[in-house]
Write a protein that holds these residues in place. Structure first.
Motif, PDB file in Angstrom:
ATOM      1  N   PHE A 156      -7.606  -6.021 -32.271  1.00 25.97           N
ATOM      2  CA  PHE A 156      -6.916  -5.705 -31.014  1.00 25.97           C
ATOM      3  C   PHE A 156      -6.167  -6.946 -30.550  1.00 25.97           C
ATOM      4  CE2 PHE A 156     -10.641  -2.741 -30.560  1.00 25.97           C
ATOM      5  CZ  PHE A 156      -9.923  -1.576 -30.737  1.00 25.97           C
ATOM      6  N   LEU A 157      -4.849  -6.831 -30.389  1.00 24.97           N
ATOM      7  CA  LEU A 157      -4.022  -7.963 -29.990  1.00 24.97           C
ATOM      8  C   LEU A 157      -3.194  -7.593 -28.759  1.00 24.97           C
ATOM      9  CD1 LEU A 157      -2.704  -8.872 -33.557  1.00 24.97           C
ATOM     10  CD2 LEU A 157      -4.563  -9.991 -32.331  1.00 24.97           C
ATOM     11  N   ASN A 158      -3.178  -8.500 -27.788  1.00 26.58           N
ATOM     12  CA  ASN A 158      -2.346  -8.291 -26.608  1.00 26.58           C
ATOM     13  C   ASN A 158      -0.879  -8.373 -27.015  1.00 26.58           C
ATOM     14  OD1 ASN A 158      -4.421  -8.052 -24.600  1.00 26.58           O
ATOM     15  ND2 ASN A 158      -4.835 -10.218 -24.915  1.00 26.58           N
ATOM     16  N   ALA A 159      -0.076  -7.447 -26.527  1.00 27.02           N
ATOM     17  CA  ALA A 159       1.324  -7.392 -26.964  1.00 27.02           C
ATOM     18  C   ALA A 159       2.189  -6.745 -25.890  1.00 27.02           C
ATOM     19  CB  ALA A 159       1.429  -6.611 -28.283  1.00 27.02           C
ATOM     20  N   ARG A 160       3.481  -6.729 -26.170  1.00 26.65           N
ATOM     21  CA  ARG A 160       4.459  -6.051 -25.311  1.00 26.65           C
ATOM     22  C   ARG A 160       5.407  -5.269 -26.209  1.00 26.65           C
ATOM     23  NH1 ARG A 160       6.761  -6.651 -20.198  1.00 26.65           N
ATOM     24  NH2 ARG A 160       5.320  -8.341 -19.739  1.00 26.65           N
ATOM     25  N   LEU A 161       5.746  -4.059 -25.799  1.00 32.25           N
ATOM     26  CA  LEU A 161       6.739  -3.282 -26.544  1.00 32.25           C
ATOM     27  C   LEU A 161       8.135  -3.656 -26.058  1.00 32.25           C
ATOM     28  CD1 LEU A 161       5.607   0.434 -27.029  1.00 32.25           C
ATOM     29  CD2 LEU A 161       6.147  -1.236 -28.774  1.00 32.25           C
TER      30      LEU A 161
ATOM     31  N   GLY B 225      18.421  -3.398 -29.621  1.00 35.10           N
ATOM     32  CA  GLY B 225      19.423  -2.736 -30.463  1.00 35.10           C
ATOM     33  C   GLY B 225      18.969  -1.406 -31.020  1.00 35.10           C
ATOM     34  N   GLY B 226      18.287  -0.647 -30.213  1.00 33.93           N
ATOM     35  CA  GLY B 226      17.825   0.665 -30.655  1.00 33.93           C
ATOM     36  C   GLY B 226      16.527   0.641 -31.434  1.00 33.93           C
ATOM     37  N   GLN B 227      16.020  -0.574 -31.749  1.00 36.86           N
ATOM     38  CA  GLN B 227      14.763  -0.704 -32.481  1.00 36.86           C
ATOM     39  C   GLN B 227      13.639  -1.116 -31.525  1.00 36.86           C
ATOM     40  OE1 GLN B 227      14.302  -0.016 -35.674  1.00 36.86           O
ATOM     41  NE2 GLN B 227      16.445   0.381 -36.165  1.00 36.86           N
ATOM     42  N   LEU B 228      12.440  -0.652 -31.820  1.00 33.13           N
ATOM     43  CA  LEU B 228      11.265  -1.047 -31.040  1.00 33.13           C
ATOM     44  C   LEU B 228      10.481  -2.101 -31.801  1.00 33.13           C
ATOM     45  CD1 LEU B 228       9.537   2.126 -29.511  1.00 33.13           C
ATOM     46  CD2 LEU B 228      10.579   0.216 -28.279  1.00 33.13           C
ATOM     47  N   PHE B 229       9.981  -3.112 -31.049  1.00 26.92           N
ATOM     48  CA  PHE B 229       9.176  -4.173 -31.643  1.00 26.92           C
ATOM     49  C   PHE B 229       7.897  -4.362 -30.834  1.00 26.92           C
ATOM     50  CE2 PHE B 229      13.469  -4.981 -33.005  1.00 26.92           C
ATOM     51  CZ  PHE B 229      13.344  -5.419 -34.315  1.00 26.92           C
ATOM     52  N   VAL B 230       6.829  -4.670 -31.553  1.00 28.77           N
ATOM     53  CA  VAL B 230       5.577  -5.068 -30.903  1.00 28.77           C
ATOM     54  C   VAL B 230       5.550  -6.588 -30.933  1.00 28.77           C
ATOM     55  CG1 VAL B 230       3.062  -4.896 -30.927  1.00 28.77           C
ATOM     56  CG2 VAL B 230       4.436  -2.985 -31.748  1.00 28.77           C
TER      57      VAL B 230
ATOM     58  N   ALA C 202       8.310   1.040 -23.576  1.00 35.55           N
ATOM     59  CA  ALA C 202       9.227  -0.084 -23.791  1.00 35.55           C
ATOM     60  C   ALA C 202       9.271  -0.972 -22.547  1.00 35.55           C
ATOM     61  CB  ALA C 202      10.623   0.416 -24.138  1.00 35.55           C
ATOM     62  N   GLY C 203       9.096  -2.274 -22.760  1.00 32.40           N
ATOM     63  CA  GLY C 203       9.084  -3.223 -21.644  1.00 32.40           C
ATOM     64  C   GLY C 203       7.723  -3.407 -21.018  1.00 32.40           C
ATOM     65  N   LYS C 204       6.722  -2.675 -21.488  1.00 32.78           N
ATOM     66  CA  LYS C 204       5.383  -2.755 -20.896  1.00 32.78           C
ATOM     67  C   LYS C 204       4.402  -3.457 -21.831  1.00 32.78           C
ATOM     68  CE  LYS C 204       5.930   1.601 -18.342  1.00 32.78           C
ATOM     69  NZ  LYS C 204       5.388   2.977 -18.152  1.00 32.78           N
ATOM     70  N   GLU C 205       3.338  -3.974 -21.240  1.00 28.90           N
ATOM     71  CA  GLU C 205       2.265  -4.574 -22.023  1.00 28.90           C
ATOM     72  C   GLU C 205       1.375  -3.478 -22.603  1.00 28.90           C
ATOM     73  OE1 GLU C 205       0.144  -7.438 -19.741  1.00 28.90           O
ATOM     74  OE2 GLU C 205       1.769  -8.926 -19.829  1.00 28.90           O
ATOM     75  N   VAL C 206       0.949  -3.692 -23.845  1.00 31.82           N
ATOM     76  CA  VAL C 206       0.091  -2.739 -24.546  1.00 31.82           C
ATOM     77  C   VAL C 206      -0.959  -3.529 -25.326  1.00 31.82           C
ATOM     78  CG1 VAL C 206       1.875  -0.954 -24.791  1.00 31.82           C
ATOM     79  CG2 VAL C 206       1.644  -2.724 -26.559  1.00 31.82           C
ATOM     80  N   VAL C 207      -1.888  -2.818 -25.922  1.00 35.47           N
ATOM     81  CA  VAL C 207      -2.812  -3.422 -26.890  1.00 35.47           C
ATOM     82  C   VAL C 207      -2.433  -2.886 -28.269  1.00 35.47           C
ATOM     83  CG1 VAL C 207      -5.198  -3.671 -27.638  1.00 35.47           C
ATOM     84  CG2 VAL C 207      -4.656  -3.665 -25.190  1.00 35.47           C
ATOM     85  N   PHE C 208      -2.169  -3.791 -29.177  1.00 38.02           N
ATOM     86  CA  PHE C 208      -1.760  -3.468 -30.536  1.00 38.02           C
ATOM     87  C   PHE C 208      -2.999  -3.459 -31.424  1.00 38.02           C
ATOM     88  CE2 PHE C 208      -0.111  -5.553 -34.604  1.00 38.02           C
ATOM     89  CZ  PHE C 208       0.324  -4.366 -35.169  1.00 38.02           C
ATOM     90  N   GLY C 209      -3.241  -2.340 -32.115  1.00 35.36           N
ATOM     91  CA  GLY C 209      -4.406  -2.215 -32.980  1.00 35.36           C
ATOM     92  C   GLY C 209      -3.999  -2.113 -34.441  1.00 35.36           C
ATOM     93  N   LEU C 210      -4.731  -2.838 -35.288  1.00 32.49           N
ATOM     94  CA  LEU C 210      -4.457  -2.818 -36.722  1.00 32.49           C
ATOM     95  C   LEU C 210      -5.784  -3.000 -37.457  1.00 32.49           C
ATOM     96  CD1 LEU C 210      -1.872  -2.633 -38.511  1.00 32.49           C
ATOM     97  CD2 LEU C 210      -1.976  -5.126 -38.700  1.00 32.49           C
ATOM     98  N   ARG C 211      -6.114  -2.051 -38.314  1.00 32.34           N
ATOM     99  CA  ARG C 211      -7.374  -2.156 -39.048  1.00 32.34           C
ATOM    100  C   ARG C 211      -7.293  -3.261 -40.105  1.00 32.34           C
ATOM    101  NH1 ARG C 211     -11.061   1.248 -37.455  1.00 32.34           N
ATOM    102  NH2 ARG C 211     -10.514   3.290 -36.610  1.00 32.34           N
ATOM    103  N   PRO C 212      -8.418  -3.925 -40.408  1.00 31.04           N
ATOM    104  CA  PRO C 212      -8.418  -5.021 -41.389  1.00 31.04           C
ATOM    105  C   PRO C 212      -7.837  -4.647 -42.744  1.00 31.04           C
ATOM    106  CG  PRO C 212     -10.458  -5.061 -40.149  1.00 31.04           C
ATOM    107  CD  PRO C 212      -9.731  -3.801 -39.730  1.00 31.04           C
TER     108      PRO C 212
END
Length: 367
Positions: free
Chosen positions: A241-246, A250-255, A277-287
């Motif tokens: 779990f990583l703190n992030a922002r969406l 240019g039409g693309q979304l990034f974490v 978009a523009g908000k803080e989220v929690v980014f999840g990625l399994r090992p």
């Protein structure tokens, strides 16, 4: 066999709510697992189905019958406990036959049921042995046999494998699964072990603080966890779990987060995701969804990020790596033959097609 239904079932002990408005439908012949940490209410839920605890509110049905006020002996269930609860002065035969004798079954039928169950469980040669003469696995089989001879509508299991060593637990899991295939009896099984839940359950109810967080088949829970608790509880090692922002560029979304800027694949950029978009989220990625650049062989770019290895755990069939990414921990499950050492700088590749995003406030899944 019978369907088991819980409707808005609550259990309070004084001012403490142990189970809070739990609703579950367990189909006829289904194997359902209640899983969660200690104190989550799973055993209390099971004991209410058994009639060993009274529900404070709600309704419990076994088949078409509401059983809230039905004594345990009249519910046509059989329960297997964590400590087996065998009578030490009785041999295996009489331990298995005891419940049938209490119910005044004919001797011939008792003998037939006990011997058939003993044969099924591979303990036919132990019928004259006392519990103290048996191994842990054999005692567990006796407890199972005592339940099987009852031929109940529902089996209830309360952490039945927790007293066994790791190797025997694996074997007994397989035997329980095979036993259910043969008997097809409706089964409710309680455990804190996620591996038992994933391997045994047709469906799994993940519980926390007396509430069912998610109720679904095991793969759906793993692939699409409903919230951060489920995502972190199911899976070993747990999800990163990583703190992030969406961010939309240019039409693309990034974490975006400390040390990473990862592109959201077009197929994952749904309307629900774009709304963040523009908000803080929690980014999840399994090992297992973290790989090293040299093994994936793709150019550095939209899916890569740097990290420094802190600890390596070689497990023979896999390598668990704990790394630092700009102050946040990343855990990766890698090929055991990779020559990765503590202190080494690595470039990780995120499998963004399998990413998870969670609302930072509610902790509910966005995608």
């Amino acid at each position: 066999m019978a369907e088991v239904v819980l409707k808005e079932v609550t259990k309070k002990f004084g001012n403490f709510t142990a189970v809070n408005r739990v609703s579950l439908q367990i189909r006829d012949g289904e194997f359902v697992v209640l899983v969660g940490p200690s104190g989550c209410g799973k055993t209390t839920t099971l004991r209410m189905v058994a009639g060993l605890e009274d529900a404070t509110a709600g309704d419990i049905f076994i088949g078409d019958r509401r059983v809230n006020d039905v004594p345990p002996k009249d519910r046509d269930i059989a329960m297997v406990f964590q400590n087996y609860a065998l009578y030490p002065h009785m041999d295996v035969y009489n331990n298995m036959a005891f419940g049938l004798k209490l119910r005044k079954f004919p001797k011939k039928e008792i003998d037939q049921r006990v011997r058939e169950a003993a044969e099924l469980l591979g303990i036919a040669d132990k019928l004259k042995s006392k519990p103290r003469e048996l191994s842990g696995g054999q005692r567990q089989r006796v407890a199972l046999g005592r339940a099987i001879v009852r031929n109940p509508k529902v089996f209830l299991f309360d952490e039945p494998l927790s007293n066994l060593d790791a190797k025997l637990r694996v074997r007994m899991r397989a035997e329980l699964a095979e036993l259910h295939l043969r008997l097809k009896t409706t089964t409710v099984y309680v455990t804190h072990d996620q591996v038992e839940a994933m391997t045994l359950g047709h469906r799994v109810a993940v519980m926390k603080d007396g509430v069912v967080m998610q109720y679904d088949d095991p793969q759906a829970i793993y692939d699409r966890p409903a919230n951060m608790f489920v995502a972190g509880f199911i899976g070993s090692p747990p999800m990163n779990f990583l703190n992030a922002r969406l961010v939309q560029e240019g039409g693309q979304l990034f974490v975006q987060g400390k040390g990473f800027n990862l592109q959201v694949p077009p197929e994952r950029a749904t309307a629900e995701v774009r709304a963040y978009a523009g908000k803080e989220v929690v980014f999840g990625l399994r090992p297992e969804d973290v790989r090293t650049l040299d093994t994936v062989r793709e150019p550095q770019g939209a899916r890569t990020f740097p990290a420094k290895v802190r600890v390596r755990e070689p497990l023979g069939d896999e390598l668990i790596v704990y790394a630092d990414c700009a102050g946040e921990e990343i855990v990766a499950k890698l090929d055991p033959h990779l020559p990765i050492q503590p202190g080494q700088d690595v470039t990780f590749v995120a499998a963004m097609e399998r990413m998870h995003l969670f609302d930072k406030q509610s902790e509910q899944a966005i995608v």
